[in-house]
Scaffold this active site. Sequence first.
Site, PDB file in Angstrom:
ATOM      1  N   VAL A  11       0.777  -1.275  -0.174  1.00  0.00           N
ATOM      2  CA  VAL A  11      -0.048  -0.079   0.017  1.00  0.00           C
ATOM      3  C   VAL A  11       0.823   1.259  -0.073  1.00  0.00           C
ATOM      4  O   VAL A  11       0.556   2.112  -0.757  1.00  0.00           O
ATOM      5  CB  VAL A  11      -0.792   0.043   1.140  1.00  0.00           C
ATOM      6  CG1 VAL A  11      -1.561   1.285   1.444  1.00  0.00           C
ATOM      7  CG2 VAL A  11      -1.938  -1.259   1.024  1.00  0.00           C
ATOM      8  N   ASP A  30      10.981   3.510   5.343  1.00  0.00           N
ATOM      9  CA  ASP A  30      10.643   2.288   5.980  1.00  0.00           C
ATOM     10  C   ASP A  30      11.892   1.892   6.698  1.00  0.00           C
ATOM     11  O   ASP A  30      12.970   2.331   6.717  1.00  0.00           O
ATOM     12  CB  ASP A  30      10.574   1.313   4.575  1.00  0.00           C
ATOM     13  CG  ASP A  30       9.733   0.004   5.159  1.00  0.00           C
ATOM     14  OD1 ASP A  30       8.861  -0.110   4.507  1.00  0.00           O
ATOM     15  OD2 ASP A  30      10.285  -0.802   5.953  1.00  0.00           O
ATOM     16  N   ARG A 154      -6.396  -3.045  -4.902  1.00  0.00           N
ATOM     17  CA  ARG A 154      -6.239  -4.472  -4.879  1.00  0.00           C
ATOM     18  C   ARG A 154      -4.904  -4.812  -5.513  1.00  0.00           C
ATOM     19  O   ARG A 154      -4.460  -4.204  -6.417  1.00  0.00           O
ATOM     20  CB  ARG A 154      -7.294  -5.354  -5.935  1.00  0.00           C
ATOM     21  CG  ARG A 154      -8.758  -5.017  -5.731  1.00  0.00           C
ATOM     22  CD  ARG A 154      -9.570  -5.297  -6.884  1.00  0.00           C
ATOM     23  NE  ARG A 154      -9.306  -4.483  -7.796  1.00  0.00           N
ATOM     24  CZ  ARG A 154      -9.659  -4.516  -8.920  1.00  0.00           C
ATOM     25  NH1 ARG A 154     -10.465  -5.679  -9.527  1.00  0.00           N
ATOM     26  NH2 ARG A 154      -9.452  -3.582 -10.075  1.00  0.00           N
ATOM     27  N   GLU A 155      -4.189  -5.801  -4.975  1.00  0.00           N
ATOM     28  CA  GLU A 155      -2.917  -6.235  -5.272  1.00  0.00           C
ATOM     29  C   GLU A 155      -3.109  -7.009  -6.766  1.00  0.00           C
ATOM     30  O   GLU A 155      -4.122  -7.277  -7.045  1.00  0.00           O
ATOM     31  CB  GLU A 155      -2.520  -7.349  -4.389  1.00  0.00           C
ATOM     32  CG  GLU A 155      -1.774  -6.534  -3.282  1.00  0.00           C
ATOM     33  CD  GLU A 155      -1.366  -7.479  -2.219  1.00  0.00           C
ATOM     34  OE1 GLU A 155      -1.076  -8.831  -2.457  1.00  0.00           O
ATOM     35  OE2 GLU A 155      -1.283  -7.140  -1.010  1.00  0.00           O
ATOM     36  N   GLY A 260      -8.225 -15.721   0.847  1.00  0.00           N
ATOM     37  CA  GLY A 260      -6.859 -15.502   1.568  1.00  0.00           C
ATOM     38  C   GLY A 260      -6.445 -14.058   1.419  1.00  0.00           C
ATOM     39  O   GLY A 260      -7.197 -13.140   1.104  1.00  0.00           O
ATOM     40  N   CYS A 263      -5.568  -8.898   3.663  1.00  0.00           N
ATOM     41  CA  CYS A 263      -6.773  -8.051   4.033  1.00  0.00           C
ATOM     42  C   CYS A 263      -7.920  -9.039   4.363  1.00  0.00           C
ATOM     43  O   CYS A 263      -8.247  -8.925   5.439  1.00  0.00           O
ATOM     44  CB  CYS A 263      -7.351  -7.186   2.930  1.00  0.00           C
ATOM     45  SG  CYS A 263      -5.709  -6.025   2.525  1.00  0.00           S
TER      46      CYS A 263
HETATM   47  N1  LIG Z   1      -2.271  -4.988   0.640  1.00  0.00           N
HETATM   48  C1  LIG Z   1      -3.138  -4.709   0.090  1.00  0.00           C
HETATM   49  O1  LIG Z   1      -3.697  -5.154  -0.529  1.00  0.00           O
HETATM   50  C2  LIG Z   1      -4.148  -3.665   1.039  1.00  0.00           C
HETATM   51  C3  LIG Z   1      -5.143  -3.000   0.444  1.00  0.00           C
HETATM   52  C4  LIG Z   1      -5.788  -1.970   1.177  1.00  0.00           C
HETATM   53  C5  LIG Z   1      -5.199  -1.803   2.487  1.00  0.00           C
HETATM   54  N2  LIG Z   1      -4.353  -2.399   3.134  1.00  0.00           N
HETATM   55  C6  LIG Z   1      -3.783  -2.039   4.527  1.00  0.00           C
HETATM   56  O2  LIG Z   1      -2.688  -1.117   4.118  1.00  0.00           O
HETATM   57  C7  LIG Z   1      -1.701  -1.465   5.560  1.00  0.00           C
HETATM   58  C8  LIG Z   1      -0.462  -2.174   5.009  1.00  0.00           C
HETATM   59  O3  LIG Z   1      -0.495  -3.054   4.277  1.00  0.00           O
HETATM   60  P1  LIG Z   1       0.644  -3.782   3.424  1.00  0.00           P
HETATM   61  O4  LIG Z   1       0.147  -4.861   2.632  1.00  0.00           O
HETATM   62  O5  LIG Z   1       1.307  -2.593   2.387  1.00  0.00           O
HETATM   63  O6  LIG Z   1       1.682  -4.231   4.423  1.00  0.00           O
HETATM   64  P2  LIG Z   1       3.295  -4.464   4.196  1.00  0.00           P
HETATM   65  O7  LIG Z   1       3.575  -5.503   5.197  1.00  0.00           O
HETATM   66  O8  LIG Z   1       3.317  -4.865   2.830  1.00  0.00           O
HETATM   67  O9  LIG Z   1       4.059  -3.371   4.358  1.00  0.00           O
HETATM   68  C9  LIG Z   1       4.306  -2.552   5.688  1.00  0.00           C
HETATM   69  C10 LIG Z   1       5.637  -1.727   5.615  1.00  0.00           C
HETATM   70  O10 LIG Z   1       5.594  -0.978   6.590  1.00  0.00           O
HETATM   71  C11 LIG Z   1       6.964  -1.164   7.207  1.00  0.00           C
HETATM   72  N3  LIG Z   1       7.122  -0.505   8.474  1.00  0.00           N
HETATM   73  C12 LIG Z   1       6.468  -1.153   9.765  1.00  0.00           C
HETATM   74  N4  LIG Z   1       6.729  -0.385  10.627  1.00  0.00           N
HETATM   75  C13 LIG Z   1       7.182   0.805  10.252  1.00  0.00           C
HETATM   76  C14 LIG Z   1       7.735   2.164  10.889  1.00  0.00           C
HETATM   77  N5  LIG Z   1       7.486   2.329  12.134  1.00  0.00           N
HETATM   78  N6  LIG Z   1       8.056   2.912  10.041  1.00  0.00           N
HETATM   79  C15 LIG Z   1       8.490   2.625   8.713  1.00  0.00           C
HETATM   80  N7  LIG Z   1       7.942   1.750   8.218  1.00  0.00           N
HETATM   81  C16 LIG Z   1       7.295   0.886   9.171  1.00  0.00           C
HETATM   82  C17 LIG Z   1       7.410  -2.617   7.096  1.00  0.00           C
HETATM   83  O11 LIG Z   1       8.675  -2.751   7.042  1.00  0.00           O
HETATM   84  C18 LIG Z   1       6.789  -2.741   5.553  1.00  0.00           C
HETATM   85  O12 LIG Z   1       7.657  -2.369   4.537  1.00  0.00           O
HETATM   86  C19 LIG Z   1      -2.595  -2.546   6.257  1.00  0.00           C
HETATM   87  O13 LIG Z   1      -3.145  -1.942   7.350  1.00  0.00           O
HETATM   88  C20 LIG Z   1      -3.545  -3.228   5.323  1.00  0.00           C
HETATM   89  O14 LIG Z   1      -4.493  -3.959   5.926  1.00  0.00           O
HETATM   90  C21 LIG Z   1      -3.642  -3.486   2.429  1.00  0.00           C
END
Ligand SMILES: NC(=O)c1ccc[n+]([C@@H]2O[C@H](COP(=O)([O-])OP(=O)(O)OC[C@H]3O[C@@H](n4cnc5c(N)ncnc54)[C@H](O)[C@@H]3O)[C@@H](O)[C@H]2O)c1
Length: 440
Positions: A11, A30, A154-155, A260, A263
């Site tokens: 995201v 990050d 959506r991924e 799966g 999310c």
């Molecule tokens: N993946 C999806 O399709 C999707 C879609 C909509 C919403 N979301 C939501 O978005 C959020 C992120 O999901 P994601 O899939 O991108 O997660 P992810 O695990 O792919 O990425 C999270 C990133 O945050 C970094 N991180 C953690 N703590 C940190 C900090 N204190 N400072 C800086 N960086 C930090 C991690 O190293 C990681 O790179 C979640 O809440 C998820 O529910 C995800």
Amino acid sequence: MRIAMIGTGYVGLVSGVCFSDFGHDVVCVDTDPAKIARLTAGEVPIYEPGLEALMARNVAAGRLRFTGDLAEALAGAEAVFIAVGTPTRRGDGHADLQYVMAAADAIARAADDGVVVVTKSTVPVGTNRKVAEALAAANPDLDFDIASNPEFLREGAAIDDFMRPDRVVVGAETDRARAVMAEIYRPLFLREFPILMTDLESAELIKYAANAFLATKISFINEIAALCERVGADVKDVARGMGLDGRIGNKFLHAGPGYGGSCFPKDTRALARIGQENATPMQITETVIKVNDETKRRMIDKLQALCGDSFAGKKVAVLGVTFKPNTDDMREAPSLTIVPALIGGGAQVRVSDPQGRREGVASLPGVTWCDDPYDAARDADLLVILTEWNEFRGLDLARMAAAMATPRLADLRNVYAPDDVLRAGFEAYVSVGRIDAVNS
Ligand SMILES: NC(=O)c1ccc[n+]([C@@H]2O[C@H](COP(=O)([O-])OP(=O)(O)OC[C@H]3O[C@@H](n4cnc5c(N)ncnc54)[C@H](O)[C@@H]3O)[C@@H](O)[C@H]2O)c1
């Protein structure tokens, strides 16, 4: 606008890249130094179609940078987005907010006055207010506003979803927060994509309600699929007949091995917890979770029946292990339940997946990775289609059947037509929500 993006996962990275493409000046930060090193070298650490080119274009234009230094990212930022993970907390099903709160704490120490702190991560109702309290407690002098901006991408189609969203949801309760968010999303506003401004709690709940509803559609059709198998109906026809009703719609009505991904599983669990804590049990969502678990188990039973009730000594070829096509994400993929059951039952498993190998090597120990589906199928007793990558939709079925020891196909995504499979030389074809086909 000058934007800091905390978290460069699926995201954060997509949002940061797309905001820079809107013309904003974006710094992504990050805590994972390996990710930052790769991004700085122009490499995208995840598989997301189109992302690398868009990232390169905006880096070259000087609008997008990456750093591991939060203070550097926050210097002069008018808005800071929290886009860190909110996985299920071990033990109780709650969303784990430790990364969000760590980000809030870091912002309190490094942000400039006037900043709008925006939560993009999916967070339980009330979290934005907790973030505000934490910021105020850690730095009482900081002048800031908060906003909730849940993400719906959506991924696999993330860029298009971000650039052409069904809607943008913004929870904000001050004029400054609303003005900054409106400015950030101006390119979408100008193109008349709906931007819904609401209070913080509503924005937070919209995200969970939307995901739980989509998960409900999936579990619903999976339950109907199980019934179809008993009564001799075809779930594809049933879903089509339902979906043509405009009130229902045809999306998310594909029977399969259960949902799966990063999310739906965690967000349904979190919504169930939010309901319990607020004395309003989310009974439908709780059942959706149960049906999804049962669906995965039902798939294992199907495969076992096709193997003569035992996996022992069987060679099984599995096509697709990511939770859906066009991503390398394996989080809570059905493969993580089904493949270990095969191995645990004594099968040898050969896997082919266009992008799943990098993650899968760690999460699916004991499988043999193959370069293509034909290699995976060599001498196999059973072929399983688990993820419907395009590569697996147009297989030369006769070639697959000829390569196998006993040509049997379990098509858990209903990609193929039973007659075609039998005609290609398979002796048995099993799918989801349709009667089994056997070559007599
Ligand atoms: N993946 C999806 O399709 C999707 C879609 C909509 C919403 N979301 C939501 O978005 C959020 C992120 O999901 P994601 O899939 O991108 O997660 P992810 O695990 O792919 O990425 C999270 C990133 O945050 C970094 N991180 C953690 N703590 C940190 C900090 N204190 N400072 C800086 N960086 C930090 C991690 O190293 C990681 O790179 C979640 O809440 C998820 O529910 C995800």
